[in-house]
Design a protein around this motif. Sequence first.
Motif, mmCIF file in Angstrom:
data_model
loop_
_atom_site.group_PDB
_atom_site.id
_atom_site.type_symbol
_atom_site.label_atom_id
_atom_site.label_comp_id
_atom_site.label_asym_id
_atom_site.label_seq_id
_atom_site.Cartn_x
_atom_site.Cartn_y
_atom_site.Cartn_z
ATOM 1 N N SER A 195 17.137 2.287 -7.749
ATOM 2 C CA SER A 195 17.020 1.306 -6.447
ATOM 3 C C SER A 195 17.283 -0.173 -6.874
ATOM 4 N N HIS A 196 17.355 -0.402 -8.022
ATOM 5 C CA HIS A 196 17.679 -1.664 -8.827
ATOM 6 C C HIS A 196 16.943 -2.618 -7.952
ATOM 7 N N SER A 197 15.516 -2.335 -7.623
ATOM 8 C CA SER A 197 14.664 -3.334 -6.936
ATOM 9 C C SER A 197 13.501 -3.643 -7.620
ATOM 10 N N LEU A 198 13.016 -4.723 -7.965
ATOM 11 C CA LEU A 198 11.710 -5.024 -8.681
ATOM 12 C C LEU A 198 10.628 -4.549 -7.683
ATOM 13 N N SER A 199 10.579 -4.537 -6.375
ATOM 14 C CA SER A 199 9.614 -4.146 -5.532
ATOM 15 C C SER A 199 9.389 -2.562 -5.668
ATOM 16 N N SER A 200 10.256 -1.830 -6.052
ATOM 17 C CA SER A 200 10.114 -0.486 -6.356
ATOM 18 C C SER A 200 8.845 -0.296 -7.438
ATOM 19 N N PHE A 201 9.060 -0.731 -8.191
ATOM 20 C CA PHE A 201 8.110 -0.759 -9.615
ATOM 21 C C PHE A 201 6.763 -1.079 -9.096
ATOM 22 N N LEU A 202 6.220 -1.685 -8.192
ATOM 23 C CA LEU A 202 4.991 -1.947 -7.499
ATOM 24 C C LEU A 202 4.093 -0.713 -7.397
ATOM 25 N N TRP A 203 4.824 0.254 -6.966
ATOM 26 C CA TRP A 203 4.118 1.674 -6.568
ATOM 27 C C TRP A 203 3.752 2.261 -7.666
ATOM 28 N N LEU A 204 4.336 2.049 -8.861
ATOM 29 C CA LEU A 204 3.978 3.105 -9.967
ATOM 30 C C LEU A 204 2.466 2.919 -10.529
ATOM 31 N N PRO A 205 1.919 1.879 -10.711
ATOM 32 C CA PRO A 205 0.603 1.784 -11.019
ATOM 33 C C PRO A 205 -0.401 2.174 -9.885
ATOM 34 N N LEU A 206 -0.015 2.142 -8.681
ATOM 35 C CA LEU A 206 -0.946 3.111 -7.610
ATOM 36 C C LEU A 206 -0.780 4.535 -7.708
ATOM 37 N N PHE A 207 0.391 4.910 -8.131
ATOM 38 C CA PHE A 207 0.677 6.514 -8.284
ATOM 39 C C PHE A 207 -0.255 6.935 -9.305
ATOM 40 N N VAL A 208 0.011 5.967 -10.546
ATOM 41 C CA VAL A 208 -0.923 6.379 -11.862
ATOM 42 C C VAL A 208 -2.535 6.334 -11.481
ATOM 43 N N PHE A 209 -2.725 5.293 -10.637
ATOM 44 C CA PHE A 209 -4.259 5.127 -10.571
ATOM 45 C C PHE A 209 -4.954 6.407 -9.286
ATOM 46 N N TRP A 210 -3.949 6.693 -8.471
ATOM 47 C CA TRP A 210 -4.438 7.580 -7.576
ATOM 48 C C TRP A 210 -4.574 9.037 -8.198
ATOM 49 N N LEU A 211 -3.531 9.434 -9.271
ATOM 50 C CA LEU A 211 -3.516 10.616 -10.097
ATOM 51 C C LEU A 211 -4.689 10.334 -10.928
ATOM 52 N N GLN A 212 -5.145 9.519 -11.784
ATOM 53 C CA GLN A 212 -6.107 9.284 -12.468
ATOM 54 C C GLN A 212 -7.583 9.675 -11.892
ATOM 55 N N TYR A 213 -7.741 9.039 -10.591
ATOM 56 C CA TYR A 213 -9.283 9.160 -10.236
ATOM 57 C C TYR A 213 -9.274 10.105 -9.334
ATOM 58 N N TRP A 214 -8.323 10.538 -8.555
ATOM 59 C CA TRP A 214 -8.470 11.547 -7.368
ATOM 60 C C TRP A 214 -8.011 13.061 -7.998
ATOM 61 N N GLN A 215 -7.228 12.986 -9.058
ATOM 62 C CA GLN A 215 -6.696 14.308 -9.322
ATOM 63 C C GLN A 215 -6.895 14.698 -10.878
ATOM 64 N N ILE A 216 -6.747 14.095 -11.588
ATOM 65 C CA ILE A 216 -6.934 14.306 -13.266
ATOM 66 C C ILE A 216 -8.330 14.177 -13.511
ATOM 67 N N MET A 217 -9.255 13.337 -13.209
ATOM 68 C CA MET A 217 -10.455 13.180 -13.328
ATOM 69 C C MET A 217 -11.363 14.467 -12.860
ATOM 70 N N PRO A 218 -11.076 14.670 -11.716
ATOM 71 C CA PRO A 218 -11.566 16.091 -11.021
ATOM 72 C C PRO A 218 -11.242 17.237 -11.756
ATOM 73 N N GLU A 219 -9.943 17.458 -12.010
ATOM 74 C CA GLU A 219 -9.270 18.552 -12.678
ATOM 75 C C GLU A 219 -10.115 18.535 -14.119
ATOM 76 N N GLU A 220 -10.134 17.471 -14.825
ATOM 77 C CA GLU A 220 -10.966 17.610 -16.173
ATOM 78 C C GLU A 220 -12.411 17.926 -16.328
ATOM 79 N N ARG A 221 -12.925 17.560 -14.921
ATOM 80 C CA ARG A 221 -14.433 18.166 -14.761
ATOM 81 C C ARG A 221 -14.440 19.561 -14.724
ATOM 82 N N ALA A 222 -13.433 20.072 -13.870
ATOM 83 C CA ALA A 222 -13.586 21.477 -13.710
ATOM 84 C C ALA A 222 -13.147 22.189 -14.991
ATOM 85 N N LEU A 223 -12.195 21.721 -15.675
ATOM 86 C CA LEU A 223 -11.597 22.358 -16.899
ATOM 87 C C LEU A 223 -12.731 22.282 -18.123
ATOM 88 N N ALA A 224 -13.376 21.220 -18.090
ATOM 89 C CA ALA A 224 -14.662 21.262 -18.941
ATOM 90 C C ALA A 224 -15.671 22.304 -18.742
#
Length: 148
Positions: A101-130
Amino acid sequence: MEKKIPPLLLFVVFAGLIWLTASWPAPWPLWFSQLLAILLLLDGSIFCGWAFWQFRRANTTVDPRYPERSSQLVTHGLYQFSRNPMYLGFLLLLLALSFWSHSLSSFLWLPLFVFWLQYWQIMPEERALAERFGDSWQHYCQQTRRWL
């Protein structure tokens, strides 16, 4: 909220947000953005495809909303370097789209994506896998990083 939104749908939503909000031109040349985008697209596709294939080959669920349905722990291939290569692949694909997209504003969404995955997907998955795999999971976590 935990594990309610399929990560593929989350990826599509964030891809749409990146595309729709691309407005601040990047200061580097367009050709550079496009070259990086193509390389990241290839890497992200390989990560996602290979990780998916490894789950299928192990005959275990690929639906991360139900980690308790996992029949076995996949720890080889890409999974010896990252506990979440599919999510890493999604992030690389979103990064590719941001560069394309060649746009700086596009990069602003990436940390939010990581944050969402980390706290709402990965951490619950890891608890279940443990809970499901016990000591094997703990050993795997000590040997392998969450992202890369």
